[in-house]
Design a protein around this motif. Structure first.
Motif, PDB file in Angstrom:
ATOM      1  N   ASP A 194       0.834  -1.101   0.173  1.00 58.47           N
ATOM      2  CA  ASP A 194      -0.123  -0.028  -0.110  1.00 58.47           C
ATOM      3  C   ASP A 194       0.793   1.281  -0.086  1.00 58.47           C
ATOM      4  N   PHE A 195       1.928   1.181   0.800  1.00 58.94           N
ATOM      5  CA  PHE A 195       2.920   2.333   0.917  1.00 58.94           C
ATOM      6  C   PHE A 195       3.722   2.463  -0.335  1.00 58.94           C
ATOM      7  N   SER A 196       4.169   1.544  -0.795  1.00 56.74           N
ATOM      8  CA  SER A 196       5.239   1.426  -1.799  1.00 56.74           C
ATOM      9  C   SER A 196       4.810   1.741  -3.258  1.00 56.74           C
ATOM     10  N   LEU A 197       3.477   1.409  -3.652  1.00 56.96           N
ATOM     11  CA  LEU A 197       2.793   1.488  -4.804  1.00 56.96           C
ATOM     12  C   LEU A 197       1.856   2.733  -4.772  1.00 56.96           C
ATOM     13  N   GLU A 198       1.718   3.326  -3.983  1.00 59.04           N
ATOM     14  CA  GLU A 198       1.098   4.566  -3.942  1.00 59.04           C
ATOM     15  C   GLU A 198       1.574   5.579  -4.728  1.00 59.04           C
ATOM     16  N   PRO A 199       2.828   5.858  -5.022  1.00 58.43           N
ATOM     17  CA  PRO A 199       3.366   6.733  -5.751  1.00 58.43           C
ATOM     18  C   PRO A 199       3.117   6.726  -7.158  1.00 58.43           C
ATOM     19  N   ALA A 242       7.020 -11.879  -9.740  1.00 54.85           N
ATOM     20  CA  ALA A 242       7.137 -10.707  -8.868  1.00 54.85           C
ATOM     21  C   ALA A 242       5.508 -10.191  -8.580  1.00 54.85           C
ATOM     22  N   THR A 243       5.651  -9.479  -7.406  1.00 53.26           N
ATOM     23  CA  THR A 243       4.291  -8.800  -6.967  1.00 53.26           C
ATOM     24  C   THR A 243       3.840  -7.941  -8.380  1.00 53.26           C
ATOM     25  N   THR A 244       2.542  -8.028  -8.849  1.00 55.11           N
ATOM     26  CA  THR A 244       2.148  -7.089  -9.864  1.00 55.11           C
ATOM     27  C   THR A 244       1.249  -5.993  -9.616  1.00 55.11           C
ATOM     28  N   PRO A 245       2.081  -4.860  -9.880  1.00 54.09           N
ATOM     29  CA  PRO A 245       1.115  -3.461  -9.699  1.00 54.09           C
ATOM     30  C   PRO A 245      -0.235  -3.398 -10.439  1.00 54.09           C
ATOM     31  N   GLU A 246      -1.464  -3.218 -10.020  1.00 55.31           N
ATOM     32  CA  GLU A 246      -2.897  -3.119 -10.945  1.00 55.31           C
ATOM     33  C   GLU A 246      -2.294  -1.979 -11.937  1.00 55.31           C
ATOM     34  N   PHE A 247      -2.688  -2.230 -13.148  1.00 53.57           N
ATOM     35  CA  PHE A 247      -2.629  -1.094 -14.273  1.00 53.57           C
ATOM     36  C   PHE A 247      -3.950  -1.082 -14.874  1.00 53.57           C
ATOM     37  N   LYS A 248      -4.685   0.185 -14.896  1.00 53.48           N
ATOM     38  CA  LYS A 248      -6.003   0.270 -15.603  1.00 53.48           C
ATOM     39  C   LYS A 248      -5.908   1.654 -16.428  1.00 53.48           C
ATOM     40  N   ASN A 249      -6.685   1.385 -17.477  1.00 53.47           N
ATOM     41  CA  ASN A 249      -6.930   2.627 -18.454  1.00 53.47           C
ATOM     42  C   ASN A 249      -5.464   3.302 -18.538  1.00 53.47           C
ATOM     43  N   GLY A 250      -4.280   2.669 -18.757  1.00 53.33           N
ATOM     44  CA  GLY A 250      -3.166   3.627 -18.862  1.00 53.33           C
ATOM     45  C   GLY A 250      -2.576   4.208 -17.421  1.00 53.33           C
ATOM     46  N   GLN A 251      -3.060   3.871 -16.358  1.00 52.69           N
ATOM     47  CA  GLN A 251      -2.704   4.092 -15.186  1.00 52.69           C
ATOM     48  C   GLN A 251      -2.586   3.072 -13.919  1.00 52.69           C
ATOM     49  N   TYR A 252      -1.549   3.201 -13.311  1.00 49.83           N
ATOM     50  CA  TYR A 252      -1.431   2.340 -12.059  1.00 49.83           C
ATOM     51  C   TYR A 252      -2.192   2.925 -11.064  1.00 49.83           C
ATOM     52  N   THR A 253      -2.910   1.839 -10.505  1.00 48.96           N
ATOM     53  CA  THR A 253      -3.901   2.298  -9.403  1.00 48.96           C
ATOM     54  C   THR A 253      -3.375   2.438  -8.077  1.00 48.96           C
ATOM     55  N   GLY A 254      -2.254   1.993  -7.735  1.00 47.86           N
ATOM     56  CA  GLY A 254      -1.521   2.025  -6.335  1.00 47.86           C
ATOM     57  C   GLY A 254      -2.056   0.663  -5.563  1.00 47.86           C
ATOM     58  N   LYS A 255      -2.721  -0.196  -6.190  1.00 47.91           N
ATOM     59  CA  LYS A 255      -3.024  -1.633  -5.794  1.00 47.91           C
ATOM     60  C   LYS A 255      -2.174  -2.777  -6.226  1.00 47.91           C
TER      61      LYS A 255
END
Length: 217
Positions: free
Chosen positions: A59-64, A132-145
Motif C-alpha cells: 500500500d505504501f510502496s505502490l501509492e506513488p 514478482a508482485t504485480t501492480p494493478e494497471f487500468k486505463n493507462g494508469q497504475y492504481t496503487g493496488k
C-alpha cells in the motif's frame, strides 16, 4: 536441463532495489522526504527482521505509482536503472546466470520487489521469466493496488507452483539462489538450495542443513 531460480535483491544485485527505488523518489523530490524516507527505512528493517507486513508495505510502496502519469514513471524508472541499478549489478552474478544458460537451464527470477521496478533489472541479465508482485494497471494508469498473490515468503511458493503448472517446467534438479531468510520456504522446496551472501538467519539455516554458501560480491 533444469530450472535455475534466482532471487534478485542482494543476490543478483548488490543492494535492495525496492528500498533504492524509494530512496530515488525521495532524492528527486517525487515524494515527501520526511515521511517517505523514514517509512521506507522502517519497512526495510522489518523485511530484514522477517516481520514485514507485505500488504501494508505494498500500500505504501505502490501509492506513488498512482500519483503520476505512466509515461513520467517510465522516464524516472529508466533514470533509476541507469544511475542506481547498473552500478550495482555483479559480474559474478552475470557469470552464474550465463553458466546456467550455457547448460540449457530455464532461468527464472522470483522476487518480492514489484514488477514495475524489477522487470527492467531482470532484462539486464537477459532473463525472460519473472515472478514478482504485480501492480494493478487500468486505463493507462497504475492504481496503487496490486493484483494476485504478493510474491513474498510463502507467496513465492504459491506463485512458483502456479507458474510450473502453466509452463510445464518441473522442480526436478532445480536450484534456487537467495540471500534472505524470507526465502526459506522456497529454498526448502527446490532440489538444490544455495545461500548467496546470506543474512545471519539464512547463514545459520544453511549451515544446519548443509547447503552450499557462496558469494557473488
Amino acid at each position: 536441463m533444469s530450472l535455475a531460480i534466482f532471487d534478485l535483491d542482494n543476490t543478483l544485485i548488490a543492494d535492495d532495489s525496492d528500498f533504492l527505488w524509494g530512496q530515488f523518489l525521495v532524492d528527486h523530490g517525487i515524494v515527501d522526504k520526511e515521511y517517505y524516507e523514514d517509512a521506507n527505512a522502517k519497512f526495510y528493517e522489518d523485511y530484514k527482521q522477517g516481520k514485514l507486513d507485505i500488504v501494508e508495505f505494498l500500500d505504501f510502496s505502490l501509492e506513488p505509482l498512482a500519483m503520476h502519469d505512466a509515461t513520467q514513471l517510465y522516464a524516472w524508472r529508466e533514470e533509476f536503472i541507469e544511475t542506481v541499478i547498473k552500478p550495482i549489478t555483479l559480474d559474478a552474478a552475470h557469470a552464474l546466470v550465463e553458466k546456467h544458460r550455457a547448460a540449457g537451464d530455464t532461468l527464472l527470477v522470483v522476487t518480492a520487489t514489484n514488477r514495475f521496478v524489477t522487470e527492467p533489472i531482470v532484462k539486464l541479465y537477459g532473463i525472460d521469466n519473472l515472478l514478482a508482485t504485480t501492480p494493478e494497471f487500468k486505463n493507462g494508469q497504475y492504481t496503487g493496488k496490486f493484483i494476485g498473490t504478493p510474491c513474498f515468503q510463502e507467496g513465492k511458493v504459491t506463485l512458483l507452483k502456479d507458474w510450473l503448472n502453466s509452463s510445464h517446467e518441473t522442480l526436478e534438479g532445480s536450484c534456487f539462489y537467495s540471500d534472505s531468510h524470507n526465502d526459506l520456504p522456497l529454498l526448502r522446496l527446490v532440489d538444490k538450495p544455495v545461500a548467496v551472501d546470506p543474512d545471519e538467519k539464512l547463514l545459520q539455516a544453511a549451515q544446519e542443513a548443509g547447503w552450499p554458501i557462496i558469494s557473488l560480491r
